[in-house]
Design an enzyme around this catalytic site. Structure first.
Site, mmCIF file in Angstrom:
data_model
loop_
_atom_site.group_PDB
_atom_site.id
_atom_site.type_symbol
_atom_site.label_atom_id
_atom_site.label_comp_id
_atom_site.label_asym_id
_atom_site.label_seq_id
_atom_site.Cartn_x
_atom_site.Cartn_y
_atom_site.Cartn_z
ATOM 1 N N SER A 169 -86.511 -30.636 73.611
ATOM 2 C CA SER A 169 -86.886 -29.657 74.623
ATOM 3 C C SER A 169 -86.048 -28.382 74.519
ATOM 4 C CB SER A 169 -86.760 -30.308 76.009
ATOM 5 O OG SER A 169 -87.279 -29.485 77.015
ATOM 6 N N LYS A 199 -90.297 -32.040 70.992
ATOM 7 C CA LYS A 199 -90.936 -31.893 72.309
ATOM 8 C C LYS A 199 -91.248 -30.418 72.529
ATOM 9 C CE LYS A 199 -90.343 -32.743 77.284
ATOM 10 N NZ LYS A 199 -90.387 -31.347 77.787
ATOM 11 N N ASP A 224 -85.545 -19.396 63.648
ATOM 12 C CA ASP A 224 -86.640 -18.451 63.389
ATOM 13 C C ASP A 224 -86.153 -17.006 63.309
ATOM 14 O OD1 ASP A 224 -88.391 -20.516 63.294
ATOM 15 O OD2 ASP A 224 -89.495 -20.008 65.121
#
Length: 567
Positions: free
Chosen positions: A299, A324, A310
């Protein structure tokens, strides 16, 4: 009158539960609303008929709760009904605070009986002298010697600055003790420990995401940078199951330029889709950064690690994260309850969603499939490095996760190790500092002997599989001839405590050391003990020490050189 109120409560609750997911445009919306109305009528009639005519008395609350839990459980594990009496748990998840004595408790026996498992450092339980292993016999005048974990927890929590008297039975003592404790606002710090490794590398361990986690990480980082002159930083998110989404965004904002996109959320109701960007000036955008993750990082942990990956801001080290990619929010229900419902999926800066399990397309038996790697798609970081969706966050430096033998699992889960350490602690008033403490071979042998005396058993999967194999082989007639191979396999797989203890000696000693150190130095000490021989941490230190390797890892991939055509 009571029955009427109960029925109204059922109808109101289920109306909200079902209508919450029924917002569709046009004809589809009308059709769905008809289905909602029809099924509510059926359910209402069912409850009435059952309550009036079932042969035995029916506990309406428990029966309907089972129905609610089954209904929501068919969606995903995160959508759940939280009645008023369970709201304290939701508050703890989001704020890390509650009124109580500050300790973990555990139900010792199947039929009840609760013990203190771990008092928190600096909190009322520890300050009053409660220790792991103490059995709670009474709270004020209420006998809880056979009470459940939920009941004892409910009685221990309360308004700060109110006094309670616990009657406890300490192992090894004949007479119970009475201990007065004043409840306080218990604040569970999410930064368990921070410090310096290898003279110039900062290290921060974050165990959860509450609404104060970002403040704790910020304070730790500022202290490390100002007072310890660190040159690089490690953020450890291993075994961090997540929490508040906004806290994850705030932590990312400490290390990337203002205005950077961290995540976007997309759900059924388009008006509620959101894009989260960093809204404050960062503390540092150039210091080398490593993030540690494993299969229990989920999460919000994946938002932080995935976003920093990223944005090419950090190298990730460890094992692939849990996967998740779902976001929950709470909706108000009648009688002060809440519905925690999955409202959307989140997408990190590259555009990927890292959700691993597909709850929408279940098998006929209700089980859920993970998305195979072959069906995942490639996305790209800000510098063009390829990353994939659909299976958690993969580290740049992926370390093999050690498998835990069943012996180790049962030692940790059973009370043999716990009780042995409780007895050991009573004989040792102090121990060496964490950095110097070691479990001796004598202590190890003492645990092995104690396990024998307590008839410690550990149910191994290999033993179960062998039993099934024998039954099948016997049924099909394969045991009629020579069965020496099967007998040799059986001998090899039959539990042997001496053999299996010695086979896992080093790991058992580490397990013992962590449990012992925790009794004296609390969670911080346990963490420091576990970091002593930590291959993932060592790899992070190695990568951060190699500037060329670190830079190359986060750089744009080199384009393949074209081979000149032959003339």
């Amino acid at each position: 009158m009571c029955r009427l109120i109960q029925r109204k409560r059922i109808i109101g609750l289920l109306s909200l539960l079902l209508i919450a997911g029924s917002i569709f445009p046009g004809q589809a919306q009308n059709d769905n609303r008809f289905e909602v109305s029809k099924n509510l009528d059926i359910f209402n009639a069912l409850v009435k008929e059952m309550e009036m005519f079932y042969v035995d008395s029916v506990d309406i609350d428990k029966t309907v709760r089972r129905g609610i839990d089954a209904m929501l459980g068919g969606l995903d594990p995160y959508t759940e009904y939280i009645p008023e009496q369970e709201m304290e748990g939701l508050k703890l998840i989001t704020t890390g605070e509650y009124g109580g004595i500050g300790s973990y408790i555990r139900q010792r026996d199947k039929d009840g009986g609760v013990i203190i498992v771990e008092p928190f450092e600096g909190m009322p339980a520890a300050l009053a002298g409660l220790k792991a292993g103490d059995r709670i016999l009474a709270i004020d005048t209420i006998d809880v010697s056979k009470a459940t974990n939920d009941k004892v927890s409910e009685l221990l929590k309360g308004v700060p600055n109110t006094k309670i008297t616990l009657t406890i039975q300490r192992p090894g003592e004949k007479k119970p003790r009475k201990i007065d404790i004043v409840r306080k606002q218990v604040v569970v710090d999410q930064v368990t420990y921070y410090g310096v490794r290898n003279d110039s590398v900062g290290y921060i361990y974050l165990k959860g995401f509450t609404d104060k986690s970002a403040q704790e990480v910020k304070a730790a980082f500022e202290d490390l940078r100002k007072n310890h002159n660190i040159k690089s930083l490690i953020i450890d998110l291993r075994n961090n199951g997540g929490g508040v989404l906004e806290s994850a965004v705030q932590i990312v904002s400490l290390f990337v330029p203002k205005g950077s996109e961290v995540i976007s959320t997309k759900g059924k109701i388009k008006q509620w889709d959101r894009t989260y960007r960093t809204s404050s000036e960062p503390l540092d955008t150039v210091m080398p950064l490593a993030v540690l993750i494993n299969g229990n990082s989920a999460s919000a942990s994946e938002i932080v690690s995935g976003s920093l990956q990223d944005l090419d801001r950090a190298v990730l080290i460890g094992q692939r994260s849990f996967g998740k990619g779902l976001v929950q929010t709470t909706r108000d229900l009648p009688y002060d309850g809440k519905l925690k419902v999955t409202m959307s999926k989140y997408y990190i800066p590259s555009g990927r969603c890292i959700q691993q399990l597909d709850y929408t397309h279940r098998k006929e038996d209700g089980s859920v499939n993970a998305i195979p790697d072959s069906l995942t798609s490639v996305f790209y970081t800000s510098k063009g490095r390829p990353v994939r969706d659909g299976g958690g966050v993969r580290p740049e430096f992926e370390m093999k996760e050690k498998k835990i033998p069943s012996l180790m699992y049962y030692l940790a889960a059973d009370y043999v190790l716990f009780d042995f350490i409780t007895d050991w602690v009573q004989k040792h008033k102090t121990i060496a500092p964490v950095e110097e403490f070691v479990v001796t071979d004598e202590d190890y042998e003492a645990l092995k002997q104690y396990a024998k005396e307590k008839n410690f058993t550990y149910d191994r999967q290999s033993e179960k599989a062998l039993k099934s194999l024998k039954e099948i082989a016997e049924f099909e007639g394969y045991l009629d001839g020579d069965s020496t191979t099967l007998k040799a396999l059986e001998e090899q797989l039959t539990p042997n405590l001496d053999r299996d203890f010695d086979r896992n000696k080093d790991e058992i000693k580490k397990l013992m050391a962590a449990e012992i150190v925790k009794r004296y130095y609390y969670q911080r000490g346990e963490l420091l003990q576990n970091l002593k021989e930590d291959e993932v941490l060592d790899k992070a230190l190695e990568v951060l020490a190699d500037h060329e390797l670190y830079t190359k890892t986060l750089s744009a991939p080199e384009k393949e050189k074209e081979t000149p055509a032959e003339k």
